[in-house]
Design an enzyme around this catalytic site. Structure first.
Site, mmCIF file in Angstrom:
data_model
loop_
_atom_site.group_PDB
_atom_site.id
_atom_site.type_symbol
_atom_site.label_atom_id
_atom_site.label_comp_id
_atom_site.label_asym_id
_atom_site.label_seq_id
_atom_site.Cartn_x
_atom_site.Cartn_y
_atom_site.Cartn_z
ATOM 1 C CB CYS A 1 -1.562 53.923 -74.816
ATOM 2 S SG CYS A 1 -1.143 55.541 -74.109
ATOM 3 C CB CYS B 1 6.131 55.437 -73.660
ATOM 4 S SG CYS B 1 4.695 54.902 -72.747
#
Length: 377
Positions: free
Chosen positions: A103, A200
């Site tokens: 990410c 997340c």
């Protein structure tokens, strides 16, 4: 004090205390600060509240308090294509990926920088605990933060010096308690907000198995010892990682009361191998092989293809001494450990350091005990 008012810094704001204080510190230093909230995943909590919406409200409160403009950008498609698909593909192979590393490389320091450039950014900043240093040739180096417990260079280890050229890490010289104190004294809405943990898209309630089963059908099978004795049933190989102790549902036996650990997987046979004892020899490797190598800068010109340094195989692990052997085509790295290392996990990052400098990382493929490949995938 330098006049920074003509230097625009676009800050990635998550709605947490670290990125809030990042924006505040830069504003106090006189920079032209713009806040940006990245929406990477469409998620709702158990009460049906979209957590991203709540986080964005916190960004709005903080930005209004310190007097900076703020925007929201949607990276859900980029995140799905570049991070989440990778995450699922790795689990299908029986590996244990680290999506935060990917990410940062693909979203927070690529897609975000591209977006920030559209806003006229001279620099971007995030609330990561890390530091950058420019050498005499103008090249950027990634350095550990002052707060060693919070240092996040592990997750930033696949960035390169070009990405770091436009990056600021204002929290580099602070500890976490100092950041909380600054936020409190400034009256920021996020001062007492707890740190986010977990991935997340799974959230903090940790319904990992439930989440993963939506994307990969679980195939239960046998838990066996290496000599073929069936001792239990697993729920699906993807749910287990090397060295795992919790969640196996196995007690002691008449031979030993020592706890059981995951010591291997056989994807073809759908068998989870388990063994007793924390010091089980099958958990210890003498070296590993890794690919998908990313150096922050050109290490070959600095160190050659064979060199000694330190490394981490998981976040917050103490560095261990290693000897690195880089293949001639730069596609594979063999990492020999000074002392045998426990629970080396395919799919995780091996991150290399020279003192305080993070040199880069690679993704672990295989682990070996001397000449024997460990049955890790």
């Amino acid at each position: 004090m330098a006049d920074n008012s003509h230097t625009r810094v676009v800050v990635g704001m998550s709605g947490g205390v670290d990125s809030s204080v990042t924006a505040l510190l830069l504003k106090r230093q006189g920079y032209d600060v713009v806040g940006v909230f990245m929406k990477n995943w469409d998620d709702t909590d158990e009460n049906g509240v979209c957590t991203a919406t709540e986080d964005y409200k916190d960004v709005a409160k903080v930005a209004s308090k310190i007097g900076i403009p703020y925007y929201s950008v949607n990276f859900e498609k980029e995140y799905w294509d570049r991070v989440f698909k990778y995450f699922i593909a790795e689990y299908k192979k029986g590996r244990t990926p680290n999506p935060d590393v990917i990410c940062n490389k693909e979203i927070k320091f690529k897609a975000f920088i591209e977006y920030a450039n559209q806003l006229g950014a001279d620099y971007v900043a995030t609330g990561h605990y890390a530091d950058v240093k420019r050498d005499e040739n103008g090249r950027m180096h990634l350095m550990r933060a002052k707060d060693q417990h919070k240092d996040q260079t592990y997750f930033l280890s696949q960035l390169d010096y070009k990405q770091l050229d436009k990056v600021m890490f204002p929290l580099a010289g602070y500890t976490k308690p100092e950041i909380r104190k600054i936020a409190e004294e400034a009256g920021l809405a996020t001062a007492d907000k707890k740190d986010s943990v977990g991935i997340c898209f799974i959230g903090e309630d940790g319904h990992f198995r439930e989440f993963l089963s939506q994307y990969i059908p679980a195939q239960p099978g046998n838990m066996e010892t290496l000599d073929g004795k069936v001792v239990g049933q697993h729920m699906g190989l993807m749910y287990y990682t090397i060295g795992q102790r919790r969640g196996l549902g196995l007690g002691g036996n008449k031979e030993s009361n020592e706890p059981w650990f995951v010591i291997g997987k056989d994807m073809k046979k759908n068998v989870l191998y388990v063994g007793q004892g924390y010091e089980n020899s099958h958990l210890y490797a003498t070296h590993l092989e890794a690919s998908d190598i990313h150096w922050v800068d050109d290490v070959v010109s600095r160190y050659g293809r064979d060199f000694h340094c330190t490394a981490k195989f998981r976040y917050r692990q103490t560095d261990v001494g290693v000897t690195v052997h880089l293949s001639d085509d730069d596609q594979m790295v063999t990492v020999e450990f000074d002392d045998p290392a426990r629970a080396i996990t395919p799919g995780q990052a091996v991150v290399f350091y020279d003192g305080e400098e993070c040199l880069g990382s690679a993704i672990i493929d295989r682990a070996y005990s001397h000449d024997r490949q460990l049955q890790y995938v």
